[in-house]
Scaffold this motif. Structure first.
Motif, PDB file in Angstrom:
ATOM      1  N   GLY A  47      -2.373 -13.934  -3.055  1.00 51.99           N
ATOM      2  CA  GLY A  47      -2.196 -12.594  -2.492  1.00 51.99           C
ATOM      3  C   GLY A  47      -0.950 -12.526  -1.627  1.00 51.99           C
ATOM      4  N   PHE A  48      -0.772 -13.521  -0.763  1.00 50.26           N
ATOM      5  CA  PHE A  48       0.423 -13.569   0.075  1.00 50.26           C
ATOM      6  C   PHE A  48       1.680 -13.643  -0.786  1.00 50.26           C
ATOM      7  CE2 PHE A  48       3.691 -16.381   1.826  1.00 50.26           C
ATOM      8  CZ  PHE A  48       4.160 -15.563   2.847  1.00 50.26           C
ATOM      9  N   LEU A  49       1.714 -14.584  -1.728  1.00 51.85           N
ATOM     10  CA  LEU A  49       2.915 -14.784  -2.542  1.00 51.85           C
ATOM     11  C   LEU A  49       3.268 -13.542  -3.350  1.00 51.85           C
ATOM     12  CD1 LEU A  49       2.219 -18.422  -3.762  1.00 51.85           C
ATOM     13  CD2 LEU A  49       3.979 -17.707  -2.118  1.00 51.85           C
ATOM     14  N   GLN A  50       2.282 -12.929  -3.974  1.00 56.40           N
ATOM     15  CA  GLN A  50       2.557 -11.730  -4.771  1.00 56.40           C
ATOM     16  C   GLN A  50       2.989 -10.567  -3.877  1.00 56.40           C
ATOM     17  OE1 GLN A  50       2.845 -11.611  -8.068  1.00 56.40           O
ATOM     18  NE2 GLN A  50       2.266 -13.763  -8.194  1.00 56.40           N
ATOM     19  N   SER A  51       2.479 -10.525  -2.657  1.00 52.69           N
ATOM     20  CA  SER A  51       2.852  -9.443  -1.734  1.00 52.69           C
ATOM     21  C   SER A  51       4.335  -9.470  -1.401  1.00 52.69           C
ATOM     22  CB  SER A  51       2.028  -9.519  -0.445  1.00 52.69           C
ATOM     23  OG  SER A  51       2.564 -10.454   0.475  1.00 52.69           O
ATOM     24  N   LEU A  52       4.942 -10.643  -1.497  1.00 51.40           N
ATOM     25  CA  LEU A  52       6.364 -10.790  -1.169  1.00 51.40           C
ATOM     26  C   LEU A  52       7.265 -10.006  -2.110  1.00 51.40           C
ATOM     27  CD1 LEU A  52       6.440 -14.614  -0.364  1.00 51.40           C
ATOM     28  CD2 LEU A  52       6.253 -12.701   1.256  1.00 51.40           C
ATOM     29  N   LYS A  53       6.745  -9.590  -3.227  1.00 56.22           N
ATOM     30  CA  LYS A  53       7.523  -8.832  -4.207  1.00 56.22           C
ATOM     31  C   LYS A  53       7.665  -7.356  -3.813  1.00 56.22           C
ATOM     32  CE  LYS A  53       6.055 -11.712  -8.104  1.00 56.22           C
ATOM     33  NZ  LYS A  53       5.315 -11.697  -9.394  1.00 56.22           N
ATOM     34  N   PHE A  54       6.939  -6.916  -2.799  1.00 58.37           N
ATOM     35  CA  PHE A  54       6.897  -5.492  -2.442  1.00 58.37           C
ATOM     36  C   PHE A  54       7.638  -5.217  -1.145  1.00 58.37           C
ATOM     37  CE2 PHE A  54       3.275  -6.362  -5.119  1.00 58.37           C
ATOM     38  CZ  PHE A  54       3.315  -5.318  -6.022  1.00 58.37           C
ATOM     39  N   SER A  55       8.600  -4.315  -1.211  1.00 61.78           N
ATOM     40  CA  SER A  55       9.324  -3.918  -0.002  1.00 61.78           C
ATOM     41  C   SER A  55       8.503  -2.941   0.834  1.00 61.78           C
ATOM     42  CB  SER A  55      10.672  -3.295  -0.365  1.00 61.78           C
ATOM     43  OG  SER A  55      10.493  -2.143  -1.172  1.00 61.78           O
ATOM     44  N   ASP A  56       7.603  -2.207   0.198  1.00 57.56           N
ATOM     45  CA  ASP A  56       6.746  -1.245   0.885  1.00 57.56           C
ATOM     46  C   ASP A  56       5.666  -2.002   1.668  1.00 57.56           C
ATOM     47  OD1 ASP A  56       3.956   0.414   0.547  1.00 57.56           O
ATOM     48  OD2 ASP A  56       5.667   1.710   1.043  1.00 57.56           O
ATOM     49  N   CYS A  57       5.653  -1.834   2.995  1.00 52.38           N
ATOM     50  CA  CYS A  57       4.738  -2.578   3.858  1.00 52.38           C
ATOM     51  C   CYS A  57       3.267  -2.281   3.568  1.00 52.38           C
ATOM     52  CB  CYS A  57       5.053  -2.298   5.328  1.00 52.38           C
ATOM     53  SG  CYS A  57       6.631  -3.008   5.859  1.00 52.38           S
ATOM     54  N   GLU A  58       2.942  -1.035   3.259  1.00 52.01           N
ATOM     55  CA  GLU A  58       1.544  -0.705   2.957  1.00 52.01           C
ATOM     56  C   GLU A  58       1.083  -1.379   1.678  1.00 52.01           C
ATOM     57  OE1 GLU A  58       0.231   3.361   3.313  1.00 52.01           O
ATOM     58  OE2 GLU A  58       1.700   3.714   4.906  1.00 52.01           O
ATOM     59  N   ARG A  59       1.914  -1.375   0.673  1.00 54.33           N
ATOM     60  CA  ARG A  59       1.564  -2.043  -0.585  1.00 54.33           C
ATOM     61  C   ARG A  59       1.451  -3.553  -0.355  1.00 54.33           C
ATOM     62  NH1 ARG A  59      -1.278  -1.523  -5.039  1.00 54.33           N
ATOM     63  NH2 ARG A  59      -0.438  -2.745  -6.732  1.00 54.33           N
ATOM     64  N   GLN A  60       2.342  -4.086   0.455  1.00 55.88           N
ATOM     65  CA  GLN A  60       2.301  -5.506   0.762  1.00 55.88           C
ATOM     66  C   GLN A  60       0.985  -5.885   1.447  1.00 55.88           C
ATOM     67  OE1 GLN A  60       5.024  -7.514   3.734  1.00 55.88           O
ATOM     68  NE2 GLN A  60       5.820  -8.299   1.784  1.00 55.88           N
ATOM     69  N   LEU A  61       0.558  -5.087   2.397  1.00 54.38           N
ATOM     70  CA  LEU A  61      -0.720  -5.337   3.075  1.00 54.38           C
ATOM     71  C   LEU A  61      -1.879  -5.324   2.085  1.00 54.38           C
ATOM     72  CD1 LEU A  61      -0.413  -3.231   6.344  1.00 54.38           C
ATOM     73  CD2 LEU A  61      -0.641  -5.714   6.172  1.00 54.38           C
ATOM     74  N   PHE A  62      -1.862  -4.373   1.170  1.00 55.42           N
ATOM     75  CA  PHE A  62      -2.915  -4.277   0.161  1.00 55.42           C
ATOM     76  C   PHE A  62      -2.952  -5.532  -0.702  1.00 55.42           C
ATOM     77  CE2 PHE A  62      -4.140  -3.282  -4.211  1.00 55.42           C
ATOM     78  CZ  PHE A  62      -5.459  -2.889  -4.008  1.00 55.42           C
ATOM     79  N   VAL A  63      -1.803  -5.973  -1.180  1.00 59.82           N
ATOM     80  CA  VAL A  63      -1.739  -7.132  -2.067  1.00 59.82           C
ATOM     81  C   VAL A  63      -2.117  -8.403  -1.310  1.00 59.82           C
ATOM     82  CG1 VAL A  63      -0.253  -8.505  -3.589  1.00 59.82           C
ATOM     83  CG2 VAL A  63      -0.105  -6.010  -3.615  1.00 59.82           C
ATOM     84  N   CYS A  64      -1.775  -8.507  -0.043  1.00 59.85           N
ATOM     85  CA  CYS A  64      -2.201  -9.662   0.760  1.00 59.85           C
ATOM     86  C   CYS A  64      -3.722  -9.798   0.771  1.00 59.85           C
ATOM     87  CB  CYS A  64      -1.695  -9.542   2.200  1.00 59.85           C
ATOM     88  SG  CYS A  64      -0.018 -10.118   2.445  1.00 59.85           S
ATOM     89  N   GLY A  65      -4.412  -8.694   0.672  1.00 61.06           N
ATOM     90  CA  GLY A  65      -5.869  -8.693   0.701  1.00 61.06           C
ATOM     91  C   GLY A  65      -6.519  -9.047  -0.625  1.00 61.06           C
ATOM     92  N   LEU A  66      -5.725  -9.357  -1.631  1.00 59.54           N
ATOM     93  CA  LEU A  66      -6.267  -9.700  -2.955  1.00 59.54           C
ATOM     94  C   LEU A  66      -6.293 -11.209  -3.146  1.00 59.54           C
ATOM     95  CD1 LEU A  66      -4.286  -7.099  -5.118  1.00 59.54           C
ATOM     96  CD2 LEU A  66      -6.627  -6.877  -4.230  1.00 59.54           C
ATOM     97  N   ASP A  67      -7.168 -11.647  -4.026  1.00 54.66           N
ATOM     98  CA  ASP A  67      -7.154 -13.068  -4.372  1.00 54.66           C
ATOM     99  C   ASP A  67      -7.041 -13.232  -5.876  1.00 54.66           C
ATOM    100  OD1 ASP A  67      -9.730 -12.698  -5.415  1.00 54.66           O
ATOM    101  OD2 ASP A  67     -10.715 -13.545  -3.678  1.00 54.66           O
TER     102      ASP A  67
END
Length: 159
Positions: A47-67
């Protein structure tokens, strides 16, 4: 799926894979080892690694919450390769700069606070770690096979 190959009596290799047997599966970035980095809750390293692909902070937070698979799928169609830029908390980070490696190290250090992750690292100390499905070219992956194994070995040394 057995992910342990014996090369000789004293040289066993553990191929890390989400569908492998323990501790192979629990060392995979897909495994739901929750941790927090810079005040952001991450459900897994994937989730953390994939979140790094997003410049949008809200989308990044959402992806961090995924496994696992959900995190991987969230980042599949994001083109980061052309720019070689990734993002953390609104800041662009060049994939090939030391700042990126420092961020990855901080994330793994944060995940090291997870007891189940530490237990899996401990269970794998007798093995040589590998990740044969991983990629080697940093221009093609957000975490190379060598970077991944380096982080795990670095943390095992802290046990």
């Amino acid at each position: 799926m057995n992910n342990i190959d014996q090369i000789s009596d004293s040289d066993m290799v553990l191929d890390i894979h989400s569908k492998g047997d323990y501790p192979s599966d629990a060392l995979s970035n897909f495994y739901p080892h929750a941790f927090e980095l810079d005040g952001i809750a991450c459900a897994s390293m994937e989730g953390f690694l994939q979140s790094l692909k997003f410049s949008d902070c809200e989308r990044q937070l959402f992806v961090c919450g995924l496994d696992g698979k959900n995190a991987k799928e969230a980042g599949l169609n994001v083109d980061w390769r052309s720019e070689q830029a990734l993002y953390w908390r609104g800041l662009s980070i060049d994939r090939h700069e030391k700042a990126y490696q420092d961020l990855i190290t901080r994330a793994y250090n944060a995940m090291f606070t997870n007891t189940a992750f530490r237990d899996a690292l401990q269970a794998a100390v007798e093995y040589n770690l590998d990740h044969t499905i991983g990629l080697d070219d940093p221009r093609e992956t957000i975490l190379t096979r060598a970077e991944f194994i380096h982080q795990l070995k670095r943390l095992q040394a802290r046990l």
